[in-house]
Design an enzyme around this catalytic site. Structure first.
Site, short mmCIF file in Angstrom:
data_model
loop_
_atom_site.label_atom_id
_atom_site.label_comp_id
_atom_site.label_asym_id
_atom_site.label_seq_id
_atom_site.Cartn_x
_atom_site.Cartn_y
_atom_site.Cartn_z
N ARG A 1 0.76 -1.17 -0.15
CA ARG A 1 0.05 -0.02 0.07
C ARG A 1 0.79 1.13 -0.06
O ARG A 1 0.26 2.37 -0.26
CB ARG A 1 -1.07 -0.03 1.14
CG ARG A 1 -2.18 -0.91 0.90
CD ARG A 1 -2.93 -1.08 2.28
NE ARG A 1 -2.22 -1.63 3.24
CZ ARG A 1 -2.49 -2.15 4.53
NH1 ARG A 1 -3.98 -1.67 4.78
NH2 ARG A 1 -1.83 -2.58 5.32
N LYS B 1 -17.70 5.95 -2.44
CA LYS B 1 -16.91 6.12 -1.20
C LYS B 1 -16.15 7.40 -1.22
O LYS B 1 -15.41 7.64 -2.50
CB LYS B 1 -15.86 5.06 -0.81
CG LYS B 1 -15.13 5.23 0.27
CD LYS B 1 -14.29 3.85 0.72
CE LYS B 1 -12.94 3.94 -0.09
NZ LYS B 1 -12.03 2.85 0.32
#
Length: 318
Positions: free
Chosen positions: A98, A196
Site C-alpha cells: 500500500r 466512497k
C-alpha cells in the site's frame, strides 16, 4: 514431466501453505532450518544440496511484516551462496504494497524499497498474487508473475450455487470496479458501485450506490485485502440499506488487524471468503469466515515457470 531439478522451500510465515504446494507438485518441502538466536536474529541453514536446482521459496511478508521480510532476505542470501540455477520468491502476500507512491511530502515509497531488497538479496524471479496495485510489478528489475485469486473464487461461487439466485456484483469503491467487472463478465449478473468519499484524512463515508438496484437481491463484493475491515463493512452497510437480502464478501488477503474481527462479526455480511495466502489464527476464525486454499493455483504456476509455460493461461482458462 521432469521435476528432478525443482525444489520448494519455506520460511516460517506460512509453512502449511508451502507444504500443500509441495504435495500438489508430488514432492515434500526442501530441508531448510530457520531458527532465531537468543537476541532474535534469524539463523538459516539449507540442509540439502541445491547446486543447479530450480528453487522456489514460499514466504508471504504478512504480519509481523518486518520479521517475515527480514527472514526472507536472510533465506535468499543463504541460497544465493549455495549456487542454485535460479531462485524464485513465492510471495502469496506482498507486504508494504500500500506504500506504492508519495501521496504526501517527505514519505518513502516502501513497496519499491522492498522490491530492491528482494532483488539485492538474490531473487531471480517473483511469483505473487493480487498486488494492492498492479503497477508494483514495475518496481522490480526481475521478472514478476502476478496471479489473481479469480479462478479460486469463481470455482467456489459456481459450486456454492450463489449464481442460481438474483445476484448483483458490487464494487466496494471506484478503485475495485475493474476487478468486479472481471467477475461479472465470467459469471453474469448485474453491477453496482459503492460511492466512497473521504470525509477526513482518517475517515471515509459510504452512502450512495451507482448502478443496479439491490432490493431483494444477493450482493457479492470483491476486494484484494481486508485489513481493518472499515471499508468493506461500510460498503456492506450501504448494500443492506439499499435492500440487499444477503451480502457475501470475497477477499484474497485476510490481514485482519486492529478491530477487523469485531467489525466483521457485527457487519450485515452473510459470509466472508478469504484465501490462505496469510495464515488465519484460531482466535480470528469466526464462523462467518471461510478459508479457500490457493495451493493448487500456486503449484500450477510453479510447474509452469519451471517448464517455461504460460502463466497467463491460468486466468484465461477460467
Amino acid at each position: 514431466m521432469n521435476h528432478n531439478h525443482l525444489r520448494v522451500f519455506s520460511g516460517r510465515a506460512n509453512r502449511p501453505l508451502a507444504e500443500r504446494i509441495a504435495r500438489n507438485l508430488g514432492d515434500s518441502l526442501g530441508n531448510l532450518r530457520v531458527e532465531s538466536f537468543p537476541d532474535s536474529e534469524t539463523s538459516v541453514r539449507i540442509e540439502e544440496d541445491v547446486r543447479g536446482r530450480d528453487v522456489f521459496i514460499v514466504q508471504p511478508t504478512c504480519p509481523p511484516v518486518n520479521e517475515n521480510l527480514m527472514e526472507l532476505l536472510v533465506i535468499l542470501d543463504a541460497f544465493k551462496r549455495a549456487s542454485p540455477a535460479r531462485v524464485t520468491v513465492v510471495l502469496p502476500y506482498y507486504g508494504y504494497a500500500r506504500q506504492d507512491r508519495k501521496d504526501q511530502g517527505r514519505v518513502p515509497i516502501s513497496a519499491k524499497l522492498a522490491a530492491n531488497l528482494l532483488t539485492a538479496a538474490g531473487a531471480n524471479r517473483v511469483l505473487t498474487m493480487d498486488l494492492h496495485a498492479a503497477q508494483i510489478q514495475g518496481f522490480f528489475d526481475i521478472p514478476v508473475d502476478h496471479l489473481m485469486a479469480v479462478p479460486v473464487f469463481i470455482q467456489h461461487i459456481r459450486q456454492s450455487g450463489l449464481m442460481d439466485q438474483n445476484v448483483v456484483f458490487v464494487s466496494p469503491d471506484e478503485g475495485r470496479v475493474k476487478m468486479t467487472l472481471e467477475y461479472q463478465k465470467k459469471l453474469g449478473g448485474e453491477l453496482s458501485i459503492v460511492d466512497k468519499r473521504r470525509s477526513s484524512p482518517t475517515e471515509t463515508e459510504q452512502a450512495n450506490l451507482i448502478g443496479a438496484s439491490l432490493e431483494g437481491k444477493v450482493a457479492i463484493m470483491f476486494d484484494d485485502m481486508i485489513t481493518t475491515a472499515g471499508s468493506i463493512c461500510g460498503a456492506a452497510q450501504v448494500c443492506k440499506m439499499k435492500g440487499a437480502r444477503e451480502i457475501h464478501v470475497f477477499a484474497t488477503h485476510g490481514v485482519l488487524c486492529g478491530a477487523a474481527i469485531h467489525r466483521l462479526r457485527e457487519a450485515p455480511i452473510e459470509r466472508i471468503c478469504i484465501t490462505d495466502s496469510i495464515p488465519l489464527p484460531a482466535e480470528k476464525a469466526i464462523p462467518k469466515i471461510t478459508v479457500l486454499s490457493i495451493d493448487y493455483l500456486l503449484a500450477d504456476a510453479i510447474r509452469r515457470i519451471h517448464d517455461n509455460e504460460s502463466i497467463s493461461a491460468l486466468i484465461r482458462s477460467v
